[in-house]
Motif scaffolding. Structure first.
Motif, mmCIF file in Angstrom:
data_model
loop_
_atom_site.group_PDB
_atom_site.id
_atom_site.type_symbol
_atom_site.label_atom_id
_atom_site.label_comp_id
_atom_site.label_asym_id
_atom_site.label_seq_id
_atom_site.Cartn_x
_atom_site.Cartn_y
_atom_site.Cartn_z
ATOM 1 N N SER A 12 0.740 -1.299 -0.110
ATOM 2 C CA SER A 12 0.063 -0.066 0.087
ATOM 3 C C SER A 12 0.882 1.117 -0.084
ATOM 4 C CB SER A 12 -0.979 -0.025 1.156
ATOM 5 O OG SER A 12 -0.141 0.142 2.358
ATOM 6 N N VAL A 13 2.126 1.133 0.232
ATOM 7 C CA VAL A 13 2.997 2.288 0.266
ATOM 8 C C VAL A 13 3.845 2.224 -1.024
ATOM 9 C CG1 VAL A 13 2.924 2.530 2.753
ATOM 10 C CG2 VAL A 13 4.727 1.081 1.584
ATOM 11 N N ASP A 132 4.812 10.612 10.630
ATOM 12 C CA ASP A 132 4.136 9.686 10.561
ATOM 13 C C ASP A 132 3.193 9.342 11.751
ATOM 14 O OD1 ASP A 132 5.045 6.599 11.799
ATOM 15 O OD2 ASP A 132 6.210 8.239 12.378
ATOM 16 N N PRO A 133 1.933 8.884 11.641
ATOM 17 C CA PRO A 133 1.059 8.721 12.694
ATOM 18 C C PRO A 133 1.473 8.027 14.157
ATOM 19 C CG PRO A 133 0.158 7.677 10.640
ATOM 20 C CD PRO A 133 1.540 8.022 10.403
ATOM 21 N N PHE A 134 2.568 7.375 13.924
ATOM 22 C CA PHE A 134 3.071 6.692 15.202
ATOM 23 C C PHE A 134 4.244 7.355 15.605
ATOM 24 C CE2 PHE A 134 1.251 3.077 12.409
ATOM 25 C CZ PHE A 134 0.016 3.088 13.207
ATOM 26 N N ASP A 180 6.553 9.041 0.867
ATOM 27 C CA ASP A 180 5.847 9.251 -0.641
ATOM 28 C C ASP A 180 4.331 9.286 -0.303
ATOM 29 O OD1 ASP A 180 8.277 9.516 -1.710
ATOM 30 O OD2 ASP A 180 8.407 7.437 -2.421
ATOM 31 N N ASP A 181 3.848 8.615 0.422
ATOM 32 C CA ASP A 181 2.553 8.470 0.524
ATOM 33 C C ASP A 181 1.821 9.614 1.512
ATOM 34 O OD1 ASP A 181 1.927 5.866 -0.658
ATOM 35 O OD2 ASP A 181 3.280 4.956 1.245
ATOM 36 N N VAL A 186 -0.473 15.299 1.682
ATOM 37 C CA VAL A 186 -0.275 16.693 1.588
ATOM 38 C C VAL A 186 -0.432 17.370 0.405
ATOM 39 C CG1 VAL A 186 1.706 18.484 1.936
ATOM 40 C CG2 VAL A 186 1.212 16.433 3.448
ATOM 41 N N LEU A 187 -0.228 16.929 -0.666
ATOM 42 C CA LEU A 187 -0.540 17.346 -2.136
ATOM 43 C C LEU A 187 -2.097 17.377 -2.269
ATOM 44 C CD1 LEU A 187 2.285 16.066 -4.258
ATOM 45 C CD2 LEU A 187 1.838 18.315 -3.597
#
Length: 199
Positions: A12-13, A132-134, A180-181, A186-187
């Motif tokens: 997924s990444v 990152d979320p963690f 990158d993800d 953000v974009l």
């Protein structure tokens, strides 16, 4: 008899997709290697690891983001085994296995280079790092390199947990997203909120 290798990539990444493509090109056509591809964390279960160890698999190649919020049971099972492991990212479970191979980025240098690039544009009114979320170790290292280089050049860096905080910063903003993800998100956020952003 072909060597059986379990390849665990978080597809997924972007990084996982690139790792799989390179790995498949290198070993996918080798008649002496049988690859089993595990495409997501959902497929990478304790049952899969136990079965592979019972079948005397020849090794694991692992590349996915560690959840960062405690132990990952399949990784813990591998850490307690003797099967060879190549980790393409940092997995704390393997720290006690110095005989394995770990291929990791120099995350501080990645952050430093990102800051150097943005500083060289001489166009930013503010700078931000999206964690990152963690708040994983690798993300913290990227932030340390990024903010350290900015600080050495008299600039401050806002720490963000979400793209929404960009709305409160002076424009233009030099943003470094943790991967990158995150950069793609953000974009997408910028475009959805009328903020111009480069392709």
């Amino acid at each position: 008899m072909a060597k059986r290798i379990i390849v665990v990539f978080g597809l997924s990444v972007v990084a996982g997709q690139r790792h799989l493509e390179a790995f498949s090109q290198r070993l996918g056509n080798d008649p002496d290697v049988e690859l089993t591809i595990v495409r997501s964390k959902d497929e990478f279960t304790p049952a899969l690891v136990r079965a592979a160890l019972a079948e005397k698999v020849n090794g694991f190649v692992i590349s996915f983001r560690h959840p960062g919020n405690g132990a990952c049971e399949p990784l813990a099972l591998l850490a307690d085994s003797t099967v060879p492991i190549v980790a393409l990212s940092h997995c704390p479970e393997f720290d006690r296995r110095p005989h394995d191979i770990a291929i990791v980025n120099d995350n501080r240098e990645i952050g430093r280079l990102a800051a150097s690039h943005l500083l060289a544009t001489k166009r930013c009114a503010s700078y931000a790092y999206l964690h990152d979320p963690f708040r994983s170790r690798w993300s913290a290292d990227r932030f340390a390199g990024f903010s350290g280089e900015l600080g050495a050049n008299g600039q401050r860096c806002a720490e963000l947990d979400s793209a929404e905080a960009l709305l409160r910063l002076p424009k233009p903003i030099g943003v470094f997203a943790n991967n990158d993800d995150a950069a793609r998100s953000v974009l997408a956020f910028c475009r959805a909120n009328g903020l111009s952003a480069p392709d």
